[in-house]
Design an enzyme around this catalytic site. Structure first.
Site, PDB file in Angstrom:
ATOM      1  N   PHE A  83      33.015 -15.082  46.484  1.00 36.28           N
ATOM      2  CA  PHE A  83      32.264 -13.939  45.943  1.00 36.28           C
ATOM      3  C   PHE A  83      32.418 -12.793  46.923  1.00 36.28           C
ATOM      4  CE2 PHE A  83      29.038 -10.886  45.158  1.00 36.28           C
ATOM      5  CZ  PHE A  83      28.919 -10.861  43.786  1.00 36.28           C
ATOM      6  N   LYS A 119      25.288  -5.369  53.913  1.00 38.85           N
ATOM      7  CA  LYS A 119      23.925  -5.915  53.815  1.00 38.85           C
ATOM      8  C   LYS A 119      23.036  -5.568  55.017  1.00 38.85           C
ATOM      9  CE  LYS A 119      25.149  -9.708  50.661  1.00 38.85           C
ATOM     10  NZ  LYS A 119      24.657  -9.275  49.361  1.00 38.85           N
ATOM     11  N   ASP A 151      35.230 -11.743  55.374  1.00 31.33           N
ATOM     12  CA  ASP A 151      34.134 -11.073  54.677  1.00 31.33           C
ATOM     13  C   ASP A 151      32.829 -11.638  55.234  1.00 31.33           C
ATOM     14  OD1 ASP A 151      32.145 -10.149  53.071  1.00 31.33           O
ATOM     15  OD2 ASP A 151      33.206 -10.479  51.181  1.00 31.33           O
TER      16      ASP A 151
END
Ligand code: PMP
Length: 399
Positions: free
Chosen positions: A140, A255, A226
């Protein structure tokens, strides 16, 4: 307005691309979220790790407030006095030469992919139109059309073509398949989550990432990590890759970099990689804006002495021991690294969603990620007794 009124208003006027649990937040501090009815809940999702420092951390709020009064936006057409200090501090934190700030995680991933193809063309001599980026099953990386082109989650992927070409998927945590995929001169990069988040906190076997690193070095391709969800102390290290002593060529962050205040993401790499971008080839109106840089700099400063990382490690041991007690008592599996856990709910107990609903009614916010799996990621300010309180609620929700 009541919870029901708020949810009805949103359902009538907001797209239905989420199925939110029935709570409407109104206020939050630290680990605690208060809803519009005045009920308090322990936040065990922390906005998918964007709230690593908790809601309203005083240092982050102070940095944001001070910057709000001074300067918020000039665009990248001009520089400003928070830009260089933020980029330098972040580069130093992750051991790279330079940084390219963006806003969301997906933008950082898109930027990393553009970087890989440009680098491939300029440095490796692979025409960008022919270049291949190797990715992992169960990944994801965000929601843009290019990123979902290589998603194997049918809900995220199906119905949104035509797709961006130039990706090859190999099974996650299968070094032999990865090495075989790299035996192709058109490959320019491998893009991986070191620990897969949305898939349910899938921690790879100890030798996987070192083998990936060695295979990328051998093939002369970039390793892009990532770390949007796994990075910035969540797993007990600044980067999840640090657990295995692996140094990626490109680090993607997002984030928690925005301190739970605003979206801040970044691509970090050395000069010989990130230096390939020339003026005009990439950009963002808001990426690297003064407010984002002021908040990001405070986050980076907070992370620089290792205290948050150590806290995630010790609290993670406690969370894990409490979760392990529930295996065979409603849970079929537990995986974790630092203060980040994926738990599998036994089918006879109910679905992951049903367990989240029961947790909500017991004052704990958590979210199912796939079917029977829940991801737990409380803010790193959580106290051991708050973990105990949430785990007691989980034990009860599993019965
Ligand atoms: N990469 C990873 C590993 C993620 O977990 C996410 C979000 N869950 C993203 C990228 C996308 O981030 P954003 O939602 O900020 O675009």
């Amino acid at each position: 307005m009541s919870t029901a009124d708020h949810l009805a208003l949103a359902a009538a006027h907001a797209a239905h691309n989420y199925a939110p649990l029935p709570i409407v937040a109104a206020h939050a501090e630290g680990v605690w979220v208060t809803d519009v009815e005045g009920r308090r809940h322990l936040d065990f999702l922390a906005a998918y790790s964007a709230l690593n420092f908790g809601h309203g951390h005083p240092r982050i709020l102070a940095a944001a407030h001070a910057q709000l009064d001074r300067l918020t936006l000039v665009s990248r057409a001009f520089s400003h006095d928070r830009f260089g200090p933020f980029c330098a501090a972040l580069a130093d934190l992750v051991g790279k030469d330079m940084v390219l700030p963006m806003n969301t995680g997906a933008e950082a991933v898109e930027t990393g992919l553009k970087l890989a193809r440009l680098w491939g063309e300029k440095v490796k001599g692979v025409p960008c139109e022919e270049s291949v980026v190797v990715v992992a099953s169960g990944n994801f990386h965000g929601r843009t059309t290019t990123i979902i082109s290589f998603s194997d989650d049918p809900v995220a992927h199906d119905g949104f073509g035509p797709w961006t070409p130039g990706f090859r998927t190999v099974p996650y945590a299968d070094p032999a398949a990865l090495t075989a995929a790299l035996d192709d001169p058109r490959v320019v990069a491998v893009l991986l989550e070191p620990v897969q988040g949305e898939s349910g906190v899938i921690v790879p076997p100890p030798d996987y990432l070192p083998q990936v690193r060695a295979a990328c070095t051998q093939a002369g391709v970039l390793l892009i990590a990532d770390e949007v969800q796994s990075g910035l102390a969540r797993t007990g290290r600044t980067l999840a890759c640090d657990h295995w002593g692996v140094t990626p060529d490109v680090v993607l962050l997002g984030k928690a970099l925005g301190g739970g205040v605003l979206p801040v993401s970044a691509v970090c790499a050395d000069d010989d990689v990130l230096g390939v971008f020339e003026p005009g080839q990439h950009g963002s109106t808001f990426g690297g804006n003064p407010l984002a840089c002021a908040v990001g700099l405070e986050v980076v400063t907070m992370l620089s002495d290792g205290t948050w990382q150590a806290r995630a490690t010790s609290l993670g041991v406690h969370l894990r021991s409490r979760l392990d007690e529930l295996v065979g008592h409603g849970l079929t599996g537990v995986r974790s690294l630092g203060l980040w856990a994926g738990i599998d709910v036994a089918p006879e107990v109910g679905t992951g969603r049903q367990v989240c609903e029961r947790l909500l009614s017991r004052g704990v916010l958590a979210k199912d990620t796939h079917g029977q799996t829940l991801r737990l990621a409380p803010p790193l300010v959580v106290e051991p007794d708050e973990i105990d309180q949430a785990m007691d609620a989980l034990a009860s929700a599993l019965h």
